[in-house]
Design a protein around this motif. Structure first.
Motif, PDB file in Angstrom:
ATOM      1  N   MET A  60      -6.801   7.621   0.760  1.00 59.79           N
ATOM      2  CA  MET A  60      -5.748   7.074  -0.105  1.00 59.79           C
ATOM      3  C   MET A  60      -6.089   5.665  -0.589  1.00 59.79           C
ATOM      4  O   MET A  60      -5.474   5.162  -1.529  1.00 59.79           O
ATOM      5  CB  MET A  60      -4.430   7.077   0.689  1.00 59.79           C
ATOM      6  CG  MET A  60      -3.189   7.126  -0.159  1.00 59.79           C
ATOM      7  SD  MET A  60      -3.010   8.687  -1.052  1.00 59.79           S
ATOM      8  CE  MET A  60      -2.594   8.066  -2.669  1.00 59.79           C
ATOM      9  N   HIS A  68      -2.879   3.450  -6.406  1.00 56.50           N
ATOM     10  CA  HIS A  68      -1.896   4.045  -7.326  1.00 56.50           C
ATOM     11  C   HIS A  68      -2.559   5.010  -8.305  1.00 56.50           C
ATOM     12  O   HIS A  68      -1.952   5.983  -8.734  1.00 56.50           O
ATOM     13  CB  HIS A  68      -1.114   2.966  -8.070  1.00 56.50           C
ATOM     14  CG  HIS A  68      -1.902   2.189  -9.065  1.00 56.50           C
ATOM     15  ND1 HIS A  68      -2.739   1.160  -8.717  1.00 56.50           N
ATOM     16  CD2 HIS A  68      -1.998   2.300 -10.413  1.00 56.50           C
ATOM     17  CE1 HIS A  68      -3.300   0.672  -9.807  1.00 56.50           C
ATOM     18  NE2 HIS A  68      -2.868   1.336 -10.842  1.00 56.50           N
ATOM     19  N   PHE A  82       0.831  -1.213   0.000  1.00 58.51           N
ATOM     20  CA  PHE A  82       0.000   0.000   0.000  1.00 58.51           C
ATOM     21  C   PHE A  82       0.865   1.263   0.000  1.00 58.51           C
ATOM     22  O   PHE A  82       0.574   2.230  -0.709  1.00 58.51           O
ATOM     23  CB  PHE A  82      -0.943  -0.010   1.206  1.00 58.51           C
ATOM     24  CG  PHE A  82      -1.699   1.277   1.370  1.00 58.51           C
ATOM     25  CD1 PHE A  82      -2.653   1.670   0.442  1.00 58.51           C
ATOM     26  CD2 PHE A  82      -1.443   2.116   2.454  1.00 58.51           C
ATOM     27  CE1 PHE A  82      -3.352   2.860   0.578  1.00 58.51           C
ATOM     28  CE2 PHE A  82      -2.135   3.316   2.598  1.00 58.51           C
ATOM     29  CZ  PHE A  82      -3.086   3.687   1.668  1.00 58.51           C
ATOM     30  N   TYR A  83       1.917   1.233   0.797  1.00 54.06           N
ATOM     31  CA  TYR A  83       2.810   2.397   0.870  1.00 54.06           C
ATOM     32  C   TYR A  83       3.357   2.745  -0.518  1.00 54.06           C
ATOM     33  O   TYR A  83       3.320   3.895  -0.945  1.00 54.06           O
ATOM     34  CB  TYR A  83       3.945   2.089   1.848  1.00 54.06           C
ATOM     35  CG  TYR A  83       4.923   3.216   2.069  1.00 54.06           C
ATOM     36  CD1 TYR A  83       4.517   4.423   2.603  1.00 54.06           C
ATOM     37  CD2 TYR A  83       6.269   3.050   1.748  1.00 54.06           C
ATOM     38  CE1 TYR A  83       5.415   5.453   2.824  1.00 54.06           C
ATOM     39  CE2 TYR A  83       7.178   4.077   1.974  1.00 54.06           C
ATOM     40  CZ  TYR A  83       6.750   5.277   2.507  1.00 54.06           C
ATOM     41  OH  TYR A  83       7.658   6.281   2.717  1.00 54.06           O
ATOM     42  N   LEU A  84       3.831   1.713  -1.225  1.00 47.50           N
ATOM     43  CA  LEU A  84       4.387   1.968  -2.561  1.00 47.50           C
ATOM     44  C   LEU A  84       3.294   2.392  -3.543  1.00 47.50           C
ATOM     45  O   LEU A  84       3.504   3.256  -4.390  1.00 47.50           O
ATOM     46  CB  LEU A  84       5.114   0.720  -3.078  1.00 47.50           C
ATOM     47  CG  LEU A  84       6.334   0.278  -2.254  1.00 47.50           C
ATOM     48  CD1 LEU A  84       6.941  -0.984  -2.837  1.00 47.50           C
ATOM     49  CD2 LEU A  84       7.390   1.377  -2.205  1.00 47.50           C
ATOM     50  N   MET A  85       2.121   1.769  -3.407  1.00 47.69           N
ATOM     51  CA  MET A  85       1.020   2.145  -4.307  1.00 47.69           C
ATOM     52  C   MET A  85       0.571   3.583  -4.060  1.00 47.69           C
ATOM     53  O   MET A  85       0.161   4.280  -4.990  1.00 47.69           O
ATOM     54  CB  MET A  85      -0.162   1.194  -4.123  1.00 47.69           C
ATOM     55  CG  MET A  85       0.095  -0.190  -4.705  1.00 47.69           C
ATOM     56  SD  MET A  85      -1.331  -1.274  -4.481  1.00 47.69           S
ATOM     57  CE  MET A  85      -2.411  -0.707  -5.812  1.00 47.69           C
ATOM     58  N   SER A  86       0.672   4.022  -2.814  1.00 51.92           N
ATOM     59  CA  SER A  86       0.246   5.384  -2.503  1.00 51.92           C
ATOM     60  C   SER A  86       1.148   6.420  -3.161  1.00 51.92           C
ATOM     61  O   SER A  86       0.870   7.608  -3.141  1.00 51.92           O
ATOM     62  CB  SER A  86       0.226   5.608  -0.990  1.00 51.92           C
ATOM     63  OG  SER A  86       1.533   5.855  -0.514  1.00 51.92           O
ATOM     64  N   ARG A  87       2.261   5.932  -3.740  1.00 51.37           N
ATOM     65  CA  ARG A  87       3.148   6.844  -4.471  1.00 51.37           C
ATOM     66  C   ARG A  87       2.968   6.705  -5.984  1.00 51.37           C
ATOM     67  O   ARG A  87       3.711   7.293  -6.757  1.00 51.37           O
ATOM     68  CB  ARG A  87       4.604   6.558  -4.107  1.00 51.37           C
ATOM     69  CG  ARG A  87       4.913   6.691  -2.626  1.00 51.37           C
ATOM     70  CD  ARG A  87       4.640   8.098  -2.129  1.00 51.37           C
ATOM     71  NE  ARG A  87       5.066   8.296  -0.750  1.00 51.37           N
ATOM     72  CZ  ARG A  87       4.237   8.501   0.267  1.00 51.37           C
ATOM     73  NH1 ARG A  87       2.928   8.540   0.066  1.00 51.37           N
ATOM     74  NH2 ARG A  87       4.703   8.689   1.481  1.00 51.37           N
ATOM     75  N   ALA A 104      -2.909   8.215  -6.475  1.00 48.88           N
ATOM     76  CA  ALA A 104      -1.622   8.915  -6.414  1.00 48.88           C
ATOM     77  C   ALA A 104      -1.325   9.578  -7.752  1.00 48.88           C
ATOM     78  O   ALA A 104      -0.920  10.739  -7.810  1.00 48.88           O
ATOM     79  CB  ALA A 104      -0.508   7.937  -6.048  1.00 48.88           C
ATOM     80  N   PHE A 123       2.916   9.439   5.479  1.00 48.21           N
ATOM     81  CA  PHE A 123       2.503   8.469   6.500  1.00 48.21           C
ATOM     82  C   PHE A 123       2.955   8.864   7.899  1.00 48.21           C
ATOM     83  O   PHE A 123       4.053   9.387   8.076  1.00 48.21           O
ATOM     84  CB  PHE A 123       3.077   7.083   6.168  1.00 48.21           C
ATOM     85  CG  PHE A 123       2.332   6.351   5.094  1.00 48.21           C
ATOM     86  CD1 PHE A 123       2.147   6.912   3.842  1.00 48.21           C
ATOM     87  CD2 PHE A 123       1.815   5.080   5.328  1.00 48.21           C
ATOM     88  CE1 PHE A 123       1.453   6.242   2.849  1.00 48.21           C
ATOM     89  CE2 PHE A 123       1.127   4.391   4.336  1.00 48.21           C
ATOM     90  CZ  PHE A 123       0.949   4.975   3.093  1.00 48.21           C
ATOM     91  N   PHE A 176      13.125   3.707  -6.013  1.00 49.73           N
ATOM     92  CA  PHE A 176      11.694   3.738  -5.767  1.00 49.73           C
ATOM     93  C   PHE A 176      11.081   5.066  -6.199  1.00 49.73           C
ATOM     94  O   PHE A 176      10.076   5.122  -6.901  1.00 49.73           O
ATOM     95  CB  PHE A 176      11.438   3.462  -4.276  1.00 49.73           C
ATOM     96  CG  PHE A 176      10.298   4.215  -3.696  1.00 49.73           C
ATOM     97  CD1 PHE A 176       8.988   3.844  -4.004  1.00 49.73           C
ATOM     98  CD2 PHE A 176      10.513   5.296  -2.853  1.00 49.73           C
ATOM     99  CE1 PHE A 176       7.922   4.551  -3.481  1.00 49.73           C
ATOM    100  CE2 PHE A 176       9.458   6.005  -2.340  1.00 49.73           C
ATOM    101  CZ  PHE A 176       8.150   5.636  -2.647  1.00 49.73           C
TER     102      PHE A 176
END
Lengths: 471, 252
Positions: free
Chosen positions: B51, B76, A422-427, B79, B87, B101
């Motif tokens: 989100m 995604h 989720f963290y990566l998807m939120s970017r 975003a 976070f 990343f």
């Protein structure tokens, strides 16, 4: 050296097409399926071998017949030794120019990008197609330093005393059933000899390709690194996709003399119908250093435990392996270290990924004999399980008979974290990109040890395995 | 409505337990909204639901951004549409370099299907690391692995600066920071807002950060509902009186 972009372009072909086969392959000789002493004598005669080698083969064959099948590891009981073709020779000649290699073979290696890689960043290339090496060449400047790099068959012809001195000393035929079989029917493989004090600064690569259905490939590799020398040897493996099993049973013997350093890298991407049962072992003398690095991506059933016997004071070894077991695959891999002398150091790092019902097993042995005081050993196995259907097992065996030994063992099994994804998807990364990135990160300890070109190839292969992983 | 995030009667929770009980909020680009409230009031849940965290279920209401229904979109896609969540507890991802990343995220945001200018990306990244007082070699470190609590928070702001969102949600961005770090983070949030014109939803328990980032609107959230709204003076009142006026027991 070419920059990264160029390398990416160079490697920019569809890796899912590794599984093609050459429909128009022509063979100089293909033996009938099945094995007996006559067939072994025939193989030896066709190769024009000295009598002592024929004897070694026959003796090994008898051991093979007596040895039981391993009852552990992957499923082996459906191997039909009578249906295997033990020898197939595409051509009688080992070419030293790609123009002299038969067209259908050249085409295959071009598709795999080998000639180009050779021009750009390798010191020497050897290509084995089914049972025989069809191409072998090393840069002139390396040849001038006295380095030998050729097929085992050629080495047996040109340097019989060297072969006789070392052949079977590290992995005797009695070691296990498949080592015995390999010794009986071995063909091809690489012979590397690095003279005292010589450092080979660019990698030597061998490329193994199986094309014929039902062929067993039994290459035999012998690497001798004399005192204070260094060599990096890389092997790559691919095969077409068939609906019958193909057996690959190699034996690799490495001799690391005083102060020498050998780095042995494998990128294994056999198709899923290949059973990969290999015995790889090194003996390491005083202050010598043996590194085994492997990325195991292919092969439906895989048993592989690179081993180092640390025989001299202060010898070292690092065994680093990554395996990816996807749907229908079972990897039983790990490493083995036997320490016989004082002040030795060993590190085993295993990273496994199981996905879509795949099974990954780590199996490792560390044995410290009474003389091996002050040994320092670190074993770490990390498993990443991608979904509910997949499995990870760990079997670490540790036997310590010496005093003052420092050993650390760590095992971790993890699922891919929803919060991380989720963290990566939120970017802005898609779910597949996020999980792929996490998997890449997981194997980073391995990929950072590879030359850039291979790290890129490994990443591509992993991306391919990750495709369609998200519903 | 363009450049506007509209939340209407949003109800959401986890495993059938309702945490957000009908939230209404409209945030335009360029505005700063502070969401204040005691622990457990649902502030962080609001950020995660906007989100699209998969653990949360939406029971009712809608979230519209630039006339698109966010609730139908994957995280995604949200975003890529210009939403950003800093976070409260950034995740650690071993083996994945910060710059690798962020480059991938940047490519999605600005690539339009092609690779954006990597030189420009590197230059920006270096500059923002410097602005946030982070070492340049941060780019080669693994994402949040071995970062101190303060470094993680600053790195979130670097990510935000690089991705230039339309609306950014900052969840307890000041927690665990010393007073100097709060000032640096706040200054940079303001700078990014100035450069991009983004809207900001600032989720915070304490009024402290609001001394540096003065909000246009303050919303007080208690037990999954917004119970009071006002200007920056409301935050000051809360600082003096605490949340007791909403019937919430004071925490230490």
């Amino acid at each position: 050296m070419a920059d990264r972009k160029e390398q990416e372009a160079l490697l920019d072909f569809d890796y899912s097409k590794y599984g093609f086969k050459d429909e128009d392959a022509v063979y100089d000789f293909v033996s009938e399926p099945g094995l007996d002493e006559e067939k072994i004598k025939l193989i030896s005669r066709l190769k024009g071998e000295p009598e002592w080698m024929t004897e070694i083969r026959l003796k090994a064959y008898r051991i093979f017949l007596e040895k039981p099948m391993p009852t552990w590891g992957v499923k082996l009981d459906d191997i039909d030794f009578d249906s295997i073709v033990y020898y197939a020779r595409p051509t009688r000649k080992v070419a030293d120019s790609w123009d002299e290699v038969p067209e259908y073979i050249r085409r295959t290696y071009e598709r795999l990008g080998i000639p180009e890689a050779e021009r750009k960043y390798l010191g020497g290339v050897e290509a084995q197609y089914d049972s025989e090496v069809v191409y072998s060449r090393m840069r002139k400047e390396l040849e001038e330093k006295g380095i030998l790099f050729m097929s085992m068959d050629e080495a047996l012809k040109r340097y019989p005393e060297l072969v006789r001195k070392y052949f079977g000393t590290v992995v005797p035929p009695s070691d296990n059933k498949f080592a015995a079989l390999n010794t009986a029917v071995w063909s091809g493989g690489t012979f590397v000899y690095v003279p005292k004090g010589v450092k080979v600064d660019i990698p030597l690569q061998a490329y193994f390709r199986i094309n014929l259905q039902n062929l067993g490939q039994f290459e035999r590799t012998l690497i001798i690194a004399e005192e204070d020398s260094f060599v990096h040897y890389i092997e790559g493996c691919t095969a077409p996709i068939y609906d019958t099993h193909t057996l690959h049973a190699a034996v690799v013997e490495v001799i690391v003399k005083k102060g020498a350093h050998v780095r042995y890298t494998t990128i294994q991407n056999w198709s899923r119908n290949v059973l990969n049962l290999v015995t790889k072992r090194a003996v390491v003398e005083e202050r010598g250093f043996m590194e085994w690095i492997s990325g195991e991506l292919g092969s439906g059933r895989n048993m592989k435990y690179p081993s180092s016997i640390l025989r001299g004071r202060g010898a070292r070894t690092d065994i680093l392996s990554m395996s990816f077991a996807n749907t229908g695959m079972h990897h039983d891999t790990g490493g083995k270290v036997i320490i016989m002398a004082p002040d030795c150091r060993a590190t085993i790092t295993s990273k496994s990924i199981s996905k879509g019902g795949g099974i990954s097993t780590y199996r490792g042995l560390v044995k410290v004999l009474p003389d091996a005081e002050r040994a320092r050993i670190s074993v770490s196995c990390d498993a990443l399980i991608m979904d509910e259907d997949s499995v990870s097992n760990t079997y670490p065996y540790i036997e310590i008979e010496a005093d003052r030994v420092n050993i650390a063992h760590e095992a971790k099994v993890g699922k891919i974290g929803e919060d991380q994804v989720f963290y990566l998807m939120s970017r802005g990364l898609t779910e597949q990109e996020a999980t792929t990135l996490i998997v890449m990160g997981f194997i980073e300890p391995l990929s950072k040890e590879l030359p850039m070109e291979y790290a890129i190839e490994l990443n591509r292969l992993i991306e391919l395995e990750m495709e369609g992983s998200v519903g | 409505m363009k450049d506007t995030l509209v939340i209407r009667d949003l109800k959401a929770g986890i495993e059938g337990k309702e945490i957000l009980r009908g939230i209404n909020l409209t945030v335009r680009k360029g505005e700063i909204h502070a969401i204040m409230g005691p622990n457990g009031s649902g502030k962080s849940t609001l950020g995660l639901v906007i989100m699209g965290h998969p653990s949360y279920e939406v029971y009712g209401g809608e979230v519209i951004f630039n006339d698109r229904n966010l609730l139908d979109m994957e995280p995604h896609e949200r975003a890529q549409a210009g939403l950003f969540l800093a976070f409260q507890h950034p995740l650690e991802i071993d083996g994945v370099r910060f710059s690798t990343f962020l480059w991938q995220a940047y490519s999605h945001r600005f690539g339009n299907g092609r690779k954006p200018d990597i030189i420009k990306f590197r230059k920006e990244l270096r500059q923002w690391l410097k602005n946030l007082g982070l070492p340049e070699n941060m780019t080669d470190r693994y994402l949040n692995v071995g970062f101190s609590g303060g470094e993680k928070k600053r790195a979130e702001i670097v990510q935000m600066a690089i991705l230039k969102p339309e609306i950014a949600i900052l969840d307890e961005i000041d927690s665990g920071l010393d007073i100097d770090a709060v000032r640096i983070v706040a200054e940079n949030v303001k700078r990014i807002k100035q450069e991009t014109g983004m809207g900001v939803i600032l989720i915070t328990h304490y009024q402290r950060i609001l001394n540096y980032i003065v909000p246009d609107y303050v919303h007080v959230m208690v037990d999954g509902r917004i119970v009071e709204e006002g200007g920056p003076e409301l935050a000051e009142t809360l600082e003096k009186e605490g949340y007791a006026r909403y019937g919430v027991a004071e925490e230490v």
